[in-house]
Scaffold this motif. Sequence first.
Motif, PDB file in Angstrom:
ATOM      1  N   ILE A 275       0.795  -1.438   0.061  1.00  9.71           N
ATOM      2  CA  ILE A 275       0.020   0.027  -0.045  1.00  9.71           C
ATOM      3  C   ILE A 275       0.869   1.177  -0.048  1.00  9.71           C
ATOM      4  N   PHE A 276       1.978   1.176   0.517  1.00  6.53           N
ATOM      5  CA  PHE A 276       3.009   2.204   0.668  1.00  6.53           C
ATOM      6  C   PHE A 276       3.303   2.700  -0.723  1.00  6.53           C
ATOM      7  N   THR A 277       3.739   1.587  -1.543  1.00  4.52           N
ATOM      8  CA  THR A 277       4.193   1.933  -2.754  1.00  4.52           C
ATOM      9  C   THR A 277       3.108   2.341  -3.923  1.00  4.52           C
ATOM     10  N   GLU A 278       1.871   1.960  -3.441  1.00  5.58           N
ATOM     11  CA  GLU A 278       0.644   2.344  -4.198  1.00  5.58           C
ATOM     12  C   GLU A 278       0.204   3.844  -3.821  1.00  5.58           C
ATOM     13  N   LEU A 279       0.668   4.153  -2.575  1.00  4.90           N
ATOM     14  CA  LEU A 279       0.336   5.588  -2.231  1.00  4.90           C
ATOM     15  C   LEU A 279       1.341   6.670  -2.996  1.00  4.90           C
ATOM     16  N   PHE A 280       2.684   5.921  -2.997  1.00  5.77           N
ATOM     17  CA  PHE A 280       3.678   6.717  -3.633  1.00  5.77           C
ATOM     18  C   PHE A 280       3.357   6.828  -5.227  1.00  5.77           C
ATOM     19  N   GLU A 281       2.726   5.926  -5.874  1.00  2.89           N
ATOM     20  CA  GLU A 281       2.381   6.004  -7.198  1.00  2.89           C
ATOM     21  C   GLU A 281       1.374   6.773  -7.560  1.00  2.89           C
ATOM     22  N   LYS A 282       0.317   7.067  -6.660  1.00  2.63           N
ATOM     23  CA  LYS A 282      -0.744   7.762  -6.810  1.00  2.63           C
ATOM     24  C   LYS A 282      -0.670   9.337  -6.623  1.00  2.63           C
ATOM     25  N   CYS A 283       0.448   9.532  -5.899  1.00  4.50           N
ATOM     26  CA  CYS A 283       0.828  11.066  -5.486  1.00  4.50           C
ATOM     27  C   CYS A 283       0.904  11.954  -6.741  1.00  4.50           C
ATOM     28  N   LEU A 284      -0.076  12.896  -6.831  1.00  8.42           N
ATOM     29  CA  LEU A 284      -0.292  13.741  -7.984  1.00  8.42           C
ATOM     30  C   LEU A 284       0.892  14.757  -8.189  1.00  8.42           C
ATOM     31  N   LEU A 285       1.823  14.940  -7.049  1.00 10.83           N
ATOM     32  CA  LEU A 285       3.124  15.594  -7.266  1.00 10.83           C
ATOM     33  C   LEU A 285       4.326  14.560  -7.103  1.00 10.83           C
ATOM     34  N   ARG A 286       4.315  13.766  -7.895  1.00  9.41           N
ATOM     35  CA  ARG A 286       5.243  12.582  -7.750  1.00  9.41           C
ATOM     36  C   ARG A 286       6.980  13.192  -7.946  1.00  9.41           C
ATOM     37  N   SER A 287       6.871  13.826  -8.877  1.00 10.16           N
ATOM     38  CA  SER A 287       8.436  14.220  -8.812  1.00 10.16           C
ATOM     39  C   SER A 287       8.927  15.097  -7.650  1.00 10.16           C
ATOM     40  N   GLU A 288       8.165  15.763  -6.903  1.00  9.51           N
ATOM     41  CA  GLU A 288       8.263  16.524  -5.798  1.00  9.51           C
ATOM     42  C   GLU A 288       8.562  15.456  -4.782  1.00  9.51           C
ATOM     43  N   LEU A 289       7.918  14.248  -4.861  1.00  6.72           N
ATOM     44  CA  LEU A 289       7.750  13.310  -3.655  1.00  6.72           C
ATOM     45  C   LEU A 289       9.109  12.545  -3.821  1.00  6.72           C
ATOM     46  N   GLU A 290       9.459  12.221  -5.076  1.00  4.20           N
ATOM     47  CA  GLU A 290      10.921  11.603  -5.209  1.00  4.20           C
ATOM     48  C   GLU A 290      12.096  12.587  -5.079  1.00  4.20           C
ATOM     49  N   ASP A 291      12.152  13.633  -5.126  1.00  8.46           N
ATOM     50  CA  ASP A 291      13.227  14.697  -4.655  1.00  8.46           C
ATOM     51  C   ASP A 291      13.241  14.636  -3.001  1.00  8.46           C
ATOM     52  N   ILE A 292      12.104  14.417  -2.342  1.00  3.68           N
ATOM     53  CA  ILE A 292      12.250  14.437  -0.998  1.00  3.68           C
ATOM     54  C   ILE A 292      12.887  13.071  -0.304  1.00  3.68           C
ATOM     55  N   PHE A 293      12.627  12.108  -0.977  1.00  4.73           N
ATOM     56  CA  PHE A 293      13.138  10.786  -0.481  1.00  4.73           C
ATOM     57  C   PHE A 293      14.464  10.715  -0.972  1.00  4.73           C
ATOM     58  N   ARG A 294      15.035  11.366  -2.050  1.00  2.00           N
ATOM     59  CA  ARG A 294      16.378  11.204  -2.232  1.00  2.00           C
ATOM     60  C   ARG A 294      17.452  11.968  -1.331  1.00  2.00           C
ATOM     61  N   ILE A 295      16.640  12.875  -0.359  1.00  2.00           N
ATOM     62  CA  ILE A 295      17.354  13.536   0.505  1.00  2.00           C
ATOM     63  C   ILE A 295      18.050  12.414   1.425  1.00  2.00           C
ATOM     64  N   LYS A 296      17.281  11.399   1.782  1.00  2.00           N
ATOM     65  CA  LYS A 296      17.820  10.469   2.818  1.00  2.00           C
ATOM     66  C   LYS A 296      17.719   9.106   2.400  1.00  2.00           C
ATOM     67  N   TYR A 297      16.776   8.808   1.532  1.00  2.64           N
ATOM     68  CA  TYR A 297      16.625   7.387   0.978  1.00  2.64           C
ATOM     69  C   TYR A 297      16.635   7.145  -0.553  1.00  2.64           C
ATOM     70  N   ASP A 298      17.807   7.657  -0.997  1.00  3.96           N
ATOM     71  CA  ASP A 298      17.984   7.281  -2.338  1.00  3.96           C
ATOM     72  C   ASP A 298      17.954   6.083  -3.238  1.00  3.96           C
ATOM     73  N   LYS A 299      18.573   5.125  -2.291  1.00  2.67           N
ATOM     74  CA  LYS A 299      18.549   3.776  -2.848  1.00  2.67           C
ATOM     75  C   LYS A 299      17.319   3.002  -2.392  1.00  2.67           C
ATOM     76  N   ILE A 300      16.538   3.515  -1.518  1.00  2.00           N
ATOM     77  CA  ILE A 300      15.310   3.031  -1.296  1.00  2.00           C
ATOM     78  C   ILE A 300      14.090   3.189  -2.320  1.00  2.00           C
ATOM     79  N   LEU A 301      14.409   4.600  -2.821  1.00  5.29           N
ATOM     80  CA  LEU A 301      13.787   5.118  -3.652  1.00  5.29           C
ATOM     81  C   LEU A 301      13.564   4.216  -5.124  1.00  5.29           C
TER      82      LEU A 301
END
Length: 351
Positions: A275-301
Amino acid sequence: MSPKVSVIIPVYNVESYLQRSLDSVINQTLKDIEIICINDGSTDNSLDILKEYASKDKRIKIIDLAVNQGVANARNIALENANGEYVGFVDPDDYIDLNFYEELYKKAQETDADIAKGVLVEEKVNGETKISKLNERIVEKSKFHFTYELPSAIFKFPFISDNNIIFMPDLKVEEDVVFLHEAILNTKKVEIAGNVNYYYIRRHNSLNDEIYDKTKMDSAYKTVLYIAEMYNRALNKQLSSQVYLIHYVENMHFLIDYTIKKTNDKELKIKCIEIFTELFEKCLLRSELEDIFRIKYDKILDFIKSKDNMKLYEIYQKYKNFLNYCQIENLKNKVKKDLKNEQSICNYTGI
């Protein structure tokens, strides 16, 4: 004339607590109220207690359900039968200050607020009390922090009905969280009355103390999906992109944190990751969300984007704080570089 407040009390097997709860409601200093009690298929003496009180107080209306339908359905049925200017909710094992509804009604009238909220005091099993700090966060930060403590507030009834705000009937738990998210998205402000208390009684068999089974965890997972849908509908209407991101990510955090607290079941934890990955996919500001995860969790992204749920589960098991608070703090810090504080952006309506 409509009563000033409709008080809704769902009742299910609470004979040991019900009288104290009812006494606190019928003895309110605000007399112009109606009290709608829904007996939700109780098998103890709860219905007899309700009938005894109703025989002495004509403001009490009993709706007797032959089969237990759950608190969401019970409250919805009561809402369909409510006639008050405002509506409030009391759980049958809790109680309230005798001037609770008078002060909330006064605050709502003075400020023309859709929602007026009092203070929640938790009474623990050992007798200790704890005063909630939620009101401080609402005042200092934003209305969007009011996502729990439902019974501590009253809601303008036309506001609820006009926006079709209901308790989702398929939810066994967290139905109040979804209700509050919908209410907060549609109101411009929440007013606080800091001089009256709602007393929440912590019981050994309280829902909040349980390790949840599959049915309840599935309900919790539906909750985060409902909330994501709400925020997607609200983007650029009731929400700016900054506020959307803050609270969309907090919803993702809620999913992870709830799973850590409520289940030890491997299958349910894996479903949480899905469900977590589903929420990630459904986010309407996906690129901004990816930028946030890259700050700390680049590999997990990379694992999130590829939906490698088993790898994510392995990481989840190894690091208990996996995708926990860090990404939210990073997001807020990023937003606050350009904006003074959360309050300023959460006043945005988009209308």
